[in-house]
Scaffold this motif. Structure first.
Motif, mmCIF file in Angstrom:
data_model
loop_
_atom_site.group_PDB
_atom_site.id
_atom_site.type_symbol
_atom_site.label_atom_id
_atom_site.label_comp_id
_atom_site.label_asym_id
_atom_site.label_seq_id
_atom_site.Cartn_x
_atom_site.Cartn_y
_atom_site.Cartn_z
ATOM 1 N N UNK A 40 -53.103 -67.950 -35.379
ATOM 2 C CA UNK A 40 -53.596 -68.307 -36.709
ATOM 3 C C UNK A 40 -52.865 -69.574 -37.143
ATOM 4 N N UNK A 41 -53.617 -70.639 -37.403
ATOM 5 C CA UNK A 41 -53.023 -71.892 -37.846
ATOM 6 C C UNK A 41 -53.457 -72.123 -39.286
ATOM 7 N N UNK A 42 -52.506 -72.134 -40.179
ATOM 8 C CA UNK A 42 -52.803 -72.326 -41.596
ATOM 9 C C UNK A 42 -52.198 -73.656 -42.033
ATOM 10 N N UNK A 43 -53.042 -74.585 -42.422
ATOM 11 C CA UNK A 43 -52.573 -75.935 -42.726
ATOM 12 C C UNK A 43 -51.592 -76.010 -43.895
ATOM 13 N N UNK A 44 -51.584 -75.034 -44.784
ATOM 14 C CA UNK A 44 -50.690 -75.076 -45.942
ATOM 15 C C UNK A 44 -49.249 -74.733 -45.589
ATOM 16 N N UNK A 45 -49.044 -74.055 -44.479
ATOM 17 C CA UNK A 45 -47.684 -73.661 -44.118
ATOM 18 C C UNK A 45 -46.906 -74.870 -43.620
ATOM 19 N N UNK A 46 -45.736 -75.093 -44.198
ATOM 20 C CA UNK A 46 -44.931 -76.258 -43.861
ATOM 21 C C UNK A 46 -43.826 -75.956 -42.856
ATOM 22 N N UNK A 47 -43.646 -74.714 -42.468
ATOM 23 C CA UNK A 47 -42.540 -74.329 -41.601
ATOM 24 C C UNK A 47 -42.712 -74.751 -40.164
ATOM 25 N N UNK A 48 -41.679 -74.451 -39.368
ATOM 26 C CA UNK A 48 -41.668 -74.731 -37.933
ATOM 27 C C UNK A 48 -42.083 -73.477 -37.185
ATOM 28 N N UNK A 49 -42.726 -73.681 -36.045
ATOM 29 C CA UNK A 49 -42.900 -72.594 -35.085
ATOM 30 C C UNK A 49 -41.590 -72.547 -34.309
ATOM 31 N N UNK A 50 -40.804 -71.514 -34.513
ATOM 32 C CA UNK A 50 -39.457 -71.425 -33.955
ATOM 33 C C UNK A 50 -39.440 -71.337 -32.435
ATOM 34 N N UNK A 51 -40.589 -71.114 -31.829
ATOM 35 C CA UNK A 51 -40.660 -71.107 -30.369
ATOM 36 C C UNK A 51 -40.624 -72.527 -29.819
ATOM 37 N N UNK A 52 -40.984 -73.518 -30.667
ATOM 38 C CA UNK A 52 -41.137 -74.894 -30.199
ATOM 39 C C UNK A 52 -40.147 -75.876 -30.820
ATOM 40 N N UNK A 53 -39.502 -75.490 -31.892
ATOM 41 C CA UNK A 53 -38.674 -76.445 -32.610
ATOM 42 C C UNK A 53 -37.461 -75.744 -33.201
ATOM 43 N N UNK A 54 -36.337 -76.450 -33.278
ATOM 44 C CA UNK A 54 -35.119 -75.893 -33.859
ATOM 45 C C UNK A 54 -34.783 -76.663 -35.128
ATOM 46 N N UNK A 55 -34.470 -75.931 -36.171
ATOM 47 C CA UNK A 55 -34.109 -76.528 -37.452
ATOM 48 C C UNK A 55 -32.597 -76.786 -37.458
ATOM 49 N N UNK A 56 -32.184 -77.997 -37.875
ATOM 50 C CA UNK A 56 -30.769 -78.358 -37.911
ATOM 51 C C UNK A 56 -30.118 -78.132 -39.268
ATOM 52 N N UNK A 57 -30.932 -77.899 -40.289
ATOM 53 C CA UNK A 57 -30.399 -77.652 -41.628
ATOM 54 C C UNK A 57 -31.405 -76.803 -42.401
ATOM 55 N N UNK A 58 -30.898 -76.148 -43.425
ATOM 56 C CA UNK A 58 -31.752 -75.270 -44.221
ATOM 57 C C UNK A 58 -31.454 -75.452 -45.700
ATOM 58 N N UNK A 59 -32.404 -75.029 -46.509
ATOM 59 C CA UNK A 59 -32.299 -75.176 -47.956
ATOM 60 C C UNK A 59 -32.455 -73.815 -48.613
ATOM 61 N N UNK A 60 -31.609 -73.555 -49.601
ATOM 62 C CA UNK A 60 -31.702 -72.354 -50.426
ATOM 63 C C UNK A 60 -31.678 -72.812 -51.872
ATOM 64 N N UNK A 61 -32.547 -72.245 -52.691
ATOM 65 C CA UNK A 61 -32.527 -72.566 -54.119
ATOM 66 C C UNK A 61 -32.309 -71.313 -54.936
ATOM 67 N N UNK A 62 -31.557 -71.481 -56.016
ATOM 68 C CA UNK A 62 -31.322 -70.415 -56.984
ATOM 69 C C UNK A 62 -31.977 -70.862 -58.279
ATOM 70 N N UNK A 63 -32.849 -70.012 -58.802
ATOM 71 C CA UNK A 63 -33.612 -70.363 -59.989
ATOM 72 C C UNK A 63 -32.760 -70.606 -61.218
ATOM 73 N N UNK A 64 -33.197 -71.533 -62.024
ATOM 74 C CA UNK A 64 -32.442 -71.940 -63.193
ATOM 75 C C UNK A 64 -32.343 -70.918 -64.299
ATOM 76 N N UNK A 65 -33.478 -70.468 -64.813
ATOM 77 C CA UNK A 65 -33.456 -69.564 -65.963
ATOM 78 C C UNK A 65 -32.775 -68.241 -65.638
#
Length: 169
Positions: A40-65
């Motif tokens: 299933x290929x969904x064009x809206x998904x921005x992530x990596x297929x972890x079988x083909x690519x390795x992420x070197x950094x990650x982002x975490x956000x904590x909501x403001x309110x």
């Protein structure tokens, strides 16, 4: 620290091509990979297929309110409690560094130590993280937003979200 939302074990039941993965993962990578395994290929998904690519950094956000409300609750019992990051906090993590950025404050930690801000010792690293932060926020701000009050939740759902810490009143 941000360990409660950035170091989460993942177990997938069923057949998968990924048995062991070392590296950074964004939640969207998990969605992308599992859907890709199902062809299933969904064009809206921005992530990596972890079988083909390795992420070197990650982002975490904590909501403001929600975070501001948590600080208010802590200050009710501990009036001298101070917290540098008010509002939305974005954390960018690599294997070596952790960068925290809020509206008016930034910190850099040389891991595993998360208590000493080392941004004056590593100006070139801070510049790289500022660039990643800018790219990330521009991308996030380009997505269509949903008004928070536009979704009707049942009381049961609200209670479950409240129990998990997603709703603070």
């Amino acid at each position: 620290t941000d360990a409660a939302v950035s170091k989460i074990p993942l177990i997938v039941k069923g057949p998968t091509d990924i048995v062991d993965y070392e590296g950074h993962i964004q939640p969207i990578d998990i969605h992308r990979t599992l859907l890709s395994e199902l062809s299933i290929d969904h064009e809206m998904l921005q992530g990596f297929d972890l079988r083909n690519k390795k992420r070197n950094w990650s982002v975490v956000q904590r909501g403001g309110r929600r975070a501001d409300r948590s600080v208010d609750l802590i200050q009710e019992d501990y009036p001298d409690f101070r917290h540098e990051h008010n509002g939305l906090l974005t954390t960018i993590r690599t294997d070596e560094f952790k960068y925290d950025r809020s509206k008016e404050f930034e910190q850099l930690f040389h891991l595993p130590d998360e208590s000493i801000d080392v941004k004056t010792d590593y100006p070139e690293v801070v510049d790289r993280f500022r660039s990643r932060y800018k790219t990330f926020t521009e991308k996030i701000n380009s997505y269509p937003s949903v008004e928070e009050d536009s979704v009707e939740l049942t009381e049961k759902t609200k209670n479950r979200l409240r129990d998990m810490g997603y709703i603070v009143e």
